[in-house]
Enzyme design. Structure first.
Site, PDB file in Angstrom:
ATOM      1  N   SER A 130      -9.674   4.566  12.575  1.00 46.61           N
ATOM      2  CA  SER A 130      -9.352   5.934  12.142  1.00 46.61           C
ATOM      3  C   SER A 130     -10.579   6.837  12.004  1.00 46.61           C
ATOM      4  O   SER A 130     -10.656   7.633  11.076  1.00 46.61           O
ATOM      5  CB  SER A 130      -8.545   5.901  10.838  1.00 46.61           C
ATOM      6  OG  SER A 130      -7.331   5.196  11.031  1.00 46.61           O
ATOM      7  N   GLY A 134      -5.469   2.784  13.389  1.00 41.88           N
ATOM      8  CA  GLY A 134      -4.244   3.550  13.612  1.00 41.88           C
ATOM      9  C   GLY A 134      -3.473   3.842  12.337  1.00 41.88           C
ATOM     10  O   GLY A 134      -2.323   4.278  12.394  1.00 41.88           O
ATOM     11  N   HIS A 155      -9.830  -6.961  20.991  1.00 37.46           N
ATOM     12  CA  HIS A 155      -9.222  -5.913  20.160  1.00 37.46           C
ATOM     13  C   HIS A 155      -8.125  -6.529  19.292  1.00 37.46           C
ATOM     14  O   HIS A 155      -7.407  -7.440  19.733  1.00 37.46           O
ATOM     15  CB  HIS A 155      -8.648  -4.805  21.047  1.00 37.46           C
ATOM     16  CG  HIS A 155      -8.270  -3.595  20.261  1.00 37.46           C
ATOM     17  ND1 HIS A 155      -7.090  -3.517  19.566  1.00 37.46           N
ATOM     18  CD2 HIS A 155      -8.944  -2.448  20.017  1.00 37.46           C
ATOM     19  CE1 HIS A 155      -7.047  -2.349  18.927  1.00 37.46           C
ATOM     20  NE2 HIS A 155      -8.159  -1.678  19.190  1.00 37.46           N
ATOM     21  N   GLY A 193      -9.688   5.220  18.740  1.00 38.14           N
ATOM     22  CA  GLY A 193      -8.347   5.129  19.321  1.00 38.14           C
ATOM     23  C   GLY A 193      -7.707   6.515  19.385  1.00 38.14           C
ATOM     24  O   GLY A 193      -8.024   7.321  20.255  1.00 38.14           O
ATOM     25  N   GLY A 194      -6.836   6.798  18.431  1.00 45.02           N
ATOM     26  CA  GLY A 194      -6.045   8.037  18.427  1.00 45.02           C
ATOM     27  C   GLY A 194      -6.833   9.299  18.721  1.00 45.02           C
ATOM     28  O   GLY A 194      -6.410  10.132  19.549  1.00 45.02           O
ATOM     29  N   ASN A 200     -10.795   4.311  23.256  1.00 43.19           N
ATOM     30  CA  ASN A 200      -9.826   3.318  23.720  1.00 43.19           C
ATOM     31  C   ASN A 200      -8.465   4.007  23.785  1.00 43.19           C
ATOM     32  O   ASN A 200      -7.862   4.278  22.762  1.00 43.19           O
ATOM     33  CB  ASN A 200      -9.800   2.146  22.729  1.00 43.19           C
ATOM     34  CG  ASN A 200      -8.712   1.137  23.050  1.00 43.19           C
ATOM     35  OD1 ASN A 200      -8.141   1.153  24.141  1.00 43.19           O
ATOM     36  ND2 ASN A 200      -8.428   0.256  22.102  1.00 43.19           N
ATOM     37  N   TRP A 201      -8.016   4.265  25.015  1.00 43.82           N
ATOM     38  CA  TRP A 201      -6.763   5.035  25.172  1.00 43.82           C
ATOM     39  C   TRP A 201      -5.518   4.169  25.002  1.00 43.82           C
ATOM     40  O   TRP A 201      -4.414   4.665  25.007  1.00 43.82           O
ATOM     41  CB  TRP A 201      -6.734   5.709  26.545  1.00 43.82           C
ATOM     42  CG  TRP A 201      -7.754   6.812  26.694  1.00 43.82           C
ATOM     43  CD1 TRP A 201      -8.689   7.204  25.772  1.00 43.82           C
ATOM     44  CD2 TRP A 201      -7.944   7.649  27.836  1.00 43.82           C
ATOM     45  NE1 TRP A 201      -9.441   8.241  26.287  1.00 43.82           N
ATOM     46  CE2 TRP A 201      -9.006   8.534  27.540  1.00 43.82           C
ATOM     47  CE3 TRP A 201      -7.311   7.739  29.081  1.00 43.82           C
ATOM     48  CZ2 TRP A 201      -9.443   9.500  28.457  1.00 43.82           C
ATOM     49  CZ3 TRP A 201      -7.750   8.694  29.991  1.00 43.82           C
ATOM     50  CH2 TRP A 201      -8.800   9.569  29.668  1.00 43.82           C
ATOM     51  N   LYS A 202      -5.694   2.867  24.957  1.00 41.36           N
ATOM     52  CA  LYS A 202      -4.562   1.925  24.804  1.00 41.36           C
ATOM     53  C   LYS A 202      -3.491   2.207  25.875  1.00 41.36           C
ATOM     54  O   LYS A 202      -3.848   2.623  26.974  1.00 41.36           O
ATOM     55  CB  LYS A 202      -3.999   2.015  23.389  1.00 41.36           C
ATOM     56  CG  LYS A 202      -5.097   1.940  22.327  1.00 41.36           C
ATOM     57  CD  LYS A 202      -4.579   1.782  20.939  1.00 41.36           C
ATOM     58  CE  LYS A 202      -5.728   1.819  19.955  1.00 41.36           C
ATOM     59  NZ  LYS A 202      -5.350   1.489  18.605  1.00 41.36           N
ATOM     60  N   GLU A 254      -5.267  -5.598  18.527  1.00 42.66           N
ATOM     61  CA  GLU A 254      -3.911  -5.574  19.102  1.00 42.66           C
ATOM     62  C   GLU A 254      -3.732  -6.706  20.112  1.00 42.66           C
ATOM     63  O   GLU A 254      -2.643  -7.270  20.233  1.00 42.66           O
ATOM     64  CB  GLU A 254      -3.636  -4.193  19.734  1.00 42.66           C
ATOM     65  CG  GLU A 254      -3.446  -3.150  18.657  1.00 42.66           C
ATOM     66  CD  GLU A 254      -3.879  -1.745  19.027  1.00 42.66           C
ATOM     67  OE1 GLU A 254      -4.046  -1.450  20.226  1.00 42.66           O
ATOM     68  OE2 GLU A 254      -4.064  -0.934  18.095  1.00 42.66           O
ATOM     69  N   GLU A 271     -13.947  -3.608  13.466  1.00 41.78           N
ATOM     70  CA  GLU A 271     -12.733  -2.813  13.299  1.00 41.78           C
ATOM     71  C   GLU A 271     -11.825  -3.476  12.267  1.00 41.78           C
ATOM     72  O   GLU A 271     -11.020  -4.353  12.615  1.00 41.78           O
ATOM     73  CB  GLU A 271     -11.988  -2.730  14.631  1.00 41.78           C
ATOM     74  CG  GLU A 271     -12.777  -2.061  15.729  1.00 41.78           C
ATOM     75  CD  GLU A 271     -11.850  -1.432  16.746  1.00 41.78           C
ATOM     76  OE1 GLU A 271     -11.902  -0.218  16.901  1.00 41.78           O
ATOM     77  OE2 GLU A 271     -11.050  -2.150  17.353  1.00 41.78           O
TER      78      GLU A 271
HETATM   79  C1  PEP Z   1      -8.872   1.165  17.940  1.00 39.54           C
HETATM   80  O1  PEP Z   1      -7.770   0.892  18.352  1.00 39.54           O
HETATM   81  O2  PEP Z   1      -9.871   0.562  18.368  1.00 39.54           O
HETATM   82  C2  PEP Z   1      -8.987   2.200  16.908  1.00 39.54           C
HETATM   83  C3  PEP Z   1     -10.097   2.253  16.214  1.00 39.54           C
HETATM   84  O3  PEP Z   1      -7.898   3.009  16.732  1.00 39.54           O
HETATM   85  P1  PEP Z   1      -7.811   4.283  15.753  1.00 39.54           P
HETATM   86  O4  PEP Z   1      -9.071   5.090  15.952  1.00 39.54           O
HETATM   87  O5  PEP Z   1      -6.594   5.021  16.204  1.00 39.54           O
HETATM   88  O6  PEP Z   1      -7.713   3.752  14.368  1.00 39.54           O
END
Ligand code: PEP
Length: 249
Positions: free
Chosen positions: A212, A172, A94, A233-234, A9-11, A96, A166
């Site tokens: 993460s 994040g 999600h 994500g990251g 997920n590049w957001k 966010e 999640e």
């Molecule tokens: C996400 O936003 O779905 C996520 C899991 O982010 P991160 O891996 O950066 O925690």
């Protein structure tokens, strides 16, 4: 059908040029994998991304969509518009979207219906906040998020649903659920689905962990019996890091 999946997920990261560079890097570094691989660039890069990844095994997916097919919804994009550019999977729910854009379970139920009506596959996200876990309420919160957005569905459509647990406190933040915490929750989720539908439905859905995930912890998390992959994500923003996670399978 239950499969191993790793989705990036590049957001709101990477403009069109940066997206093209990263996709070409992904194409170069991709090897045969046991897992299905997906990436979710921003809306404006979706069409180009589909074309760039046309002959690869990496699927381009969307980060969100509106519940209506068209109309006066400034700034929104519909399922049929995504389908028209060969985007067949969408991330919904999600954390966010829930926290910054006030997406409720009731709204998410409508988005789920719209995605399914358009023959889209859904990666449905949910997870408890830190306070819920501190108060030992994580199972209740997770069960309620699943029930309110998904339990109106017939068993037959669950083929098109992937669940992504999640925990909000791990997204994040660099903090990860331990592999045991992830396994316990995934087992609980499967049991919740089984109680409502059947063992067959529960055992045929993929349940991803997100929060993460990195190259250094992916192998241990993915080795748990009820964890079928990850939403990343990251660490999905660099080809080398992303594939180190994919190759954890
Ligand atoms: C996400 O936003 O779905 C996520 C899991 O982010 P991160 O891996 O950066 O925690």
């Amino acid at each position: 059908m239950r499969k191993n999946i790793v989705a990036g997920n590049w957001k709101m990261n990477n403009d069109l040029e940066e997206t093209k560079l990263l996709l070409n890097e992904l194409k170069k570094q991709q090897k045969k994998s046991e897992a299905e691989i997906m990436v979710a660039p921003t809306y404006i890069s979706l069409d180009s991304s589909v074309k760039i990844l046309e002959n690869s095994d990496i699927e381009v997916i969307a980060q969100n969509m509106h519940f209506a097919n068209s109309g006066a919804y400034t700034g929104e994009v519909s399922a049929s518009m995504l389908k028209a550019i060969a985007v067949n999977t969408v991330i919904l729910g999600h954390s966010e979207r829930r926290s910054y854009f006030n997406e409720t379970s009731e709204l998410l139920a409508k988005k789920v219906d719209a995605a399914l009506a358009n023959n889209m596959r859904i990666i449905f996200c949910f997870g408890e906040e830190l306070n819920d876990r501190k108060n030992n309420n994580e199972e209740e919160v997770v069960a309620s998020q699943i029930e309110r957005a998904l339990f109106h569905l017939e068993a037959s459509v669950w083929d098109n649903i992937v669940l992504a647990y999640e925990p909000v406190w791990a997204i994040g933040t660099g903090e990860t659920a331990t592999p045991e915490q992830a396994q316990d929750m995934h087992q609980f989720i499967r049991k919740t689905i089984s109680n409502k539908y059947s063992d067959t439905v529960a055992n045929s859905i993929s349940i991803l962990y997100g929060g993460s995930v990195k190259a250094t912890n992916a192998k241990e998390i993915f080795s748990k019996p009820d964890v079928d992959g990850g939403l990343i994500g990251g660490a999905s923003l660099k080809a080398k890091d992303f594939f180190a996670i994919v190759n954890a399978f």
